[in-house]
Scaffold this motif. Structure first.
Motif, PDB file in Angstrom:
ATOM      1  N   ALA A   1       1.090   9.713 -10.439  1.00  0.00           N
ATOM      2  CA  ALA A   1       2.227   8.890 -10.872  1.00  0.00           C
ATOM      3  C   ALA A   1       2.827   8.132  -9.682  1.00  0.00           C
ATOM      4  O   ALA A   1       3.184   6.948  -9.798  1.00  0.00           O
ATOM      5  CB  ALA A   1       3.286   9.765 -11.529  1.00  0.00           C
ATOM      6  N   ALA A   2       2.930   8.792  -8.534  1.00  0.00           N
ATOM      7  CA  ALA A   2       3.467   8.133  -7.340  1.00  0.00           C
ATOM      8  C   ALA A   2       2.530   7.029  -6.864  1.00  0.00           C
ATOM      9  O   ALA A   2       2.976   5.935  -6.462  1.00  0.00           O
ATOM     10  CB  ALA A   2       3.680   9.168  -6.236  1.00  0.00           C
ATOM     11  N   ILE A   3       1.230   7.295  -6.906  1.00  0.00           N
ATOM     12  CA  ILE A   3       0.249   6.283  -6.495  1.00  0.00           C
ATOM     13  C   ILE A   3       0.298   5.074  -7.424  1.00  0.00           C
ATOM     14  O   ILE A   3       0.270   3.921  -6.975  1.00  0.00           O
ATOM     15  CB  ILE A   3      -1.169   6.900  -6.479  1.00  0.00           C
ATOM     16  CG1 ILE A   3      -1.287   7.922  -5.345  1.00  0.00           C
ATOM     17  CG2 ILE A   3      -2.229   5.807  -6.325  1.00  0.00           C
ATOM     18  CD1 ILE A   3      -2.551   8.766  -5.400  1.00  0.00           C
ATOM     19  N   GLU A   4       0.378   5.321  -8.719  1.00  0.00           N
ATOM     20  CA  GLU A   4       0.430   4.208  -9.675  1.00  0.00           C
ATOM     21  C   GLU A   4       1.696   3.384  -9.494  1.00  0.00           C
ATOM     22  O   GLU A   4       1.660   2.138  -9.602  1.00  0.00           O
ATOM     23  CB  GLU A   4       0.323   4.755 -11.088  1.00  0.00           C
ATOM     24  CG  GLU A   4      -1.067   5.295 -11.420  1.00  0.00           C
ATOM     25  CD  GLU A   4      -1.164   5.884 -12.810  1.00  0.00           C
ATOM     26  OE1 GLU A   4      -2.291   5.919 -13.359  1.00  0.00           O
ATOM     27  OE2 GLU A   4      -0.125   6.327 -13.359  1.00  0.00           O
ATOM     28  N   ALA A   5       2.811   4.039  -9.205  1.00  0.00           N
ATOM     29  CA  ALA A   5       4.054   3.298  -8.957  1.00  0.00           C
ATOM     30  C   ALA A   5       3.929   2.453  -7.703  1.00  0.00           C
ATOM     31  O   ALA A   5       4.395   1.306  -7.664  1.00  0.00           O
ATOM     32  CB  ALA A   5       5.219   4.281  -8.831  1.00  0.00           C
ATOM     33  N   ALA A   6       3.287   3.005  -6.669  1.00  0.00           N
ATOM     34  CA  ALA A   6       3.087   2.253  -5.430  1.00  0.00           C
ATOM     35  C   ALA A   6       2.172   1.058  -5.660  1.00  0.00           C
ATOM     36  O   ALA A   6       2.418  -0.042  -5.154  1.00  0.00           O
ATOM     37  CB  ALA A   6       2.521   3.170  -4.353  1.00  0.00           C
ATOM     38  N   ARG A   7       1.114   1.263  -6.442  1.00  0.00           N
ATOM     39  CA  ARG A   7       0.203   0.147  -6.758  1.00  0.00           C
ATOM     40  C   ARG A   7       0.938  -0.961  -7.508  1.00  0.00           C
ATOM     41  O   ARG A   7       0.684  -2.148  -7.276  1.00  0.00           O
ATOM     42  CB  ARG A   7      -0.957   0.646  -7.617  1.00  0.00           C
ATOM     43  CG  ARG A   7      -2.125   1.234  -6.862  1.00  0.00           C
ATOM     44  CD  ARG A   7      -3.343   1.292  -7.774  1.00  0.00           C
ATOM     45  NE  ARG A   7      -4.463   2.005  -7.205  1.00  0.00           N
ATOM     46  CZ  ARG A   7      -5.390   1.450  -6.416  1.00  0.00           C
ATOM     47  NH1 ARG A   7      -5.298   0.175  -6.077  1.00  0.00           N
ATOM     48  NH2 ARG A   7      -6.410   2.177  -5.972  1.00  0.00           N
ATOM     49  N   ALA A   8       1.830  -0.592  -8.398  1.00  0.00           N
ATOM     50  CA  ALA A   8       2.562  -1.592  -9.173  1.00  0.00           C
ATOM     51  C   ALA A   8       3.458  -2.441  -8.276  1.00  0.00           C
ATOM     52  O   ALA A   8       3.706  -3.613  -8.575  1.00  0.00           O
ATOM     53  CB  ALA A   8       3.401  -0.897 -10.242  1.00  0.00           C
ATOM     54  N   ARG A   9       3.943  -1.860  -7.185  1.00  0.00           N
ATOM     55  CA  ARG A   9       4.809  -2.603  -6.254  1.00  0.00           C
ATOM     56  C   ARG A   9       4.000  -3.434  -5.259  1.00  0.00           C
ATOM     57  O   ARG A   9       4.485  -4.432  -4.732  1.00  0.00           O
ATOM     58  CB  ARG A   9       5.701  -1.635  -5.479  1.00  0.00           C
ATOM     59  CG  ARG A   9       6.796  -0.988  -6.284  1.00  0.00           C
ATOM     60  CD  ARG A   9       7.721  -0.190  -5.400  1.00  0.00           C
ATOM     61  NE  ARG A   9       7.100   1.026  -4.903  1.00  0.00           N
ATOM     62  CZ  ARG A   9       7.162   2.196  -5.505  1.00  0.00           C
ATOM     63  NH1 ARG A   9       7.817   2.316  -6.660  1.00  0.00           N
ATOM     64  NH2 ARG A   9       6.573   3.265  -4.982  1.00  0.00           N
ATOM     65  N   ALA A  10       2.795  -2.999  -4.965  1.00  0.00           N
ATOM     66  CA  ALA A  10       1.982  -3.614  -3.915  1.00  0.00           C
ATOM     67  C   ALA A  10       1.282  -4.875  -4.423  1.00  0.00           C
ATOM     68  O   ALA A  10       1.082  -5.047  -5.630  1.00  0.00           O
ATOM     69  CB  ALA A  10       0.949  -2.619  -3.419  1.00  0.00           C
ATOM     70  N   PRO A  11       0.892  -5.761  -3.515  1.00  0.00           N
ATOM     71  CA  PRO A  11       0.115  -6.931  -3.928  1.00  0.00           C
ATOM     72  C   PRO A  11      -1.258  -6.510  -4.437  1.00  0.00           C
ATOM     73  O   PRO A  11      -1.767  -5.440  -4.080  1.00  0.00           O
ATOM     74  CB  PRO A  11       0.006  -7.755  -2.639  1.00  0.00           C
ATOM     75  CG  PRO A  11       0.217  -6.775  -1.538  1.00  0.00           C
ATOM     76  CD  PRO A  11       1.158  -5.752  -2.066  1.00  0.00           C
ATOM     77  N   ALA A  12      -1.855  -7.321  -5.266  1.00  0.00           N
ATOM     78  CA  ALA A  12      -3.184  -7.024  -5.804  1.00  0.00           C
ATOM     79  C   ALA A  12      -4.174  -6.852  -4.660  1.00  0.00           C
ATOM     80  O   ALA A  12      -4.188  -7.631  -3.712  1.00  0.00           O
ATOM     81  CB  ALA A  12      -3.636  -8.160  -6.726  1.00  0.00           C
ATOM     82  N   GLY A  13      -4.987  -5.830  -4.774  1.00  0.00           N
ATOM     83  CA  GLY A  13      -6.011  -5.602  -3.755  1.00  0.00           C
ATOM     84  C   GLY A  13      -5.580  -4.715  -2.612  1.00  0.00           C
ATOM     85  O   GLY A  13      -6.398  -4.409  -1.727  1.00  0.00           O
ATOM     86  N   ALA A  14      -4.319  -4.281  -2.582  1.00  0.00           N
ATOM     87  CA  ALA A  14      -3.876  -3.376  -1.513  1.00  0.00           C
ATOM     88  C   ALA A  14      -4.701  -2.093  -1.562  1.00  0.00           C
ATOM     89  O   ALA A  14      -4.961  -1.556  -2.630  1.00  0.00           O
ATOM     90  CB  ALA A  14      -2.392  -3.054  -1.667  1.00  0.00           C
ATOM     91  N   LYS A  15      -5.123  -1.602  -0.419  1.00  0.00           N
ATOM     92  CA  LYS A  15      -5.968  -0.424  -0.338  1.00  0.00           C
ATOM     93  C   LYS A  15      -5.142   0.859  -0.433  1.00  0.00           C
ATOM     94  O   LYS A  15      -4.123   0.997   0.238  1.00  0.00           O
ATOM     95  CB  LYS A  15      -6.742  -0.409   0.977  1.00  0.00           C
ATOM     96  CG  LYS A  15      -7.793  -1.495   1.107  1.00  0.00           C
ATOM     97  CD  LYS A  15      -8.940  -1.262   0.131  1.00  0.00           C
ATOM     98  CE  LYS A  15     -10.037  -2.309   0.320  1.00  0.00           C
ATOM     99  NZ  LYS A  15     -11.105  -2.169  -0.669  1.00  0.00           N
ATOM    100  N   VAL A  16      -5.614   1.794  -1.265  1.00  0.00           N
ATOM    101  CA  VAL A  16      -4.984   3.103  -1.390  1.00  0.00           C
ATOM    102  C   VAL A  16      -5.879   4.119  -0.687  1.00  0.00           C
ATOM    103  O   VAL A  16      -7.015   4.353  -1.121  1.00  0.00           O
ATOM    104  CB  VAL A  16      -4.781   3.501  -2.861  1.00  0.00           C
ATOM    105  CG1 VAL A  16      -4.098   4.860  -2.944  1.00  0.00           C
ATOM    106  CG2 VAL A  16      -3.965   2.451  -3.596  1.00  0.00           C
ATOM    107  N   LEU A  17      -5.386   4.713   0.382  1.00  0.00           N
ATOM    108  CA  LEU A  17      -6.190   5.618   1.197  1.00  0.00           C
ATOM    109  C   LEU A  17      -5.502   6.968   1.342  1.00  0.00           C
ATOM    110  O   LEU A  17      -4.305   7.035   1.641  1.00  0.00           O
ATOM    111  CB  LEU A  17      -6.420   5.020   2.591  1.00  0.00           C
ATOM    112  CG  LEU A  17      -7.109   3.646   2.623  1.00  0.00           C
ATOM    113  CD1 LEU A  17      -7.135   3.109   4.053  1.00  0.00           C
ATOM    114  CD2 LEU A  17      -8.519   3.736   2.059  1.00  0.00           C
TER     115      LEU A  17
END
Length: 244
Positions: free
Chosen positions: A70-86
């Motif tokens: 849930a935290a990762i998905e929230a971060a992805r929603a805030r980040a620009p498209a294509g931001a890397k999740v590591l």
């Protein structure tokens, strides 16, 4: 602005460093944007539990998938498209200067800090990869995340204020960096090398290159073995310091 988000169970452990020195100034200039996400905010229930015992038994606890995803998905929603999740993890490929250069070209970064015995394997599909600092174990991924942010931020245009600096440091050419000196010219009997005091820029450049080659050969033979030497390097390697 280059956006970075650090997803962690211990936000206080990273906030201070991220707001200090070069990273803090980069944020003030609008060159770097840093968000710290508290995983527990995404946990449900009265106690907001984020970890549990491992299936199959064993020591330690494992980070639960529900709040972390849930935290990762929230971060992805805030980040620009294509931001890397590591995910910061000892089983990821070792972080290098080359990797830092690659990440500096990405639209942004979301760095997930593991804790305890690790994270539930079902979190992996929500990541773009894993990153390790090396063959050792840390208490958590926060230190690793800070190292990645620091290394990447230094490569962003305008962050250092001196663009030459970031390309002359250790590992940028596969070499360790040459030694540095400042005043006084003599400290407890140890003198600054004559070449650096000569005012001769060509001589100074030769000495720095020679010393970088020497240090890499002595201290990092693994790096030295991968170097491709040009004629000038081979000539330098045949000289003694007083001949430079």
């Amino acid at each position: 602005m280059y956006p970075v988000e650090v997803v962690t169970l211990f936000p206080d452990s990273v906030s201070g460093y991220l707001g200090a020195s070069i990273l803090g100034k980069a944020q003030e200039k609008g060159l770097l944007g840093v968000t710290v996400t508290y995983i527990r905010d995404y946990a449900e229930g009265k106690h907001r539990v984020t970890d549990d015992t491992p299936y199959g038994g064993g020591a330690g606890m494992v980070m639960k998938p529900e709040p972390l995803v849930a935290a990762i998905e929230a971060a992805r929603a805030r980040a620009p498209a294509g931001a890397k999740v590591l995910l910061m993890s000892p089983r990821g490929p070792v972080f290098t200067q080359a990797r830092a250069r690659e990440l500096a070209k990405e639209p942004g970064l979301i760095l997930v800090c593991g804790r305890y015995e690790g994270v539930d394997e079902r979190v992996m599909p929500y990541l773009d990869g894993e990153v390790s600092l090396g063959d050792f174990i840390l208490t958590g991924g926060e230190v690793a995340a800070l190292a990645v942010v620091d290394a990447v931020a230094r490569l962003l245009p305008g962050v250092l204020g001196n663009e030459v600096s970031s390309v002359t440091e250790s590992f940028e050419e596969g070499l360790l960096e040459h030694p540095h000196y400042t005043r006084p010219p003599v400290f407890r009997g140890a003198e600054v090398p004559a070449a650096l005091q000569s005012g001769d820029h060509a001589r100074i450049a030769r000495w720095r290159r020679w010393k970088a080659l020497q240090l890499t050969r002595e201290r990092r033979p693994d790096l030295y073995a991968r170097l491709e030497f040009n004629k000038a390097d081979l000539k330098l390697l045949s000289k003694k310091e007083e001949e430079l």
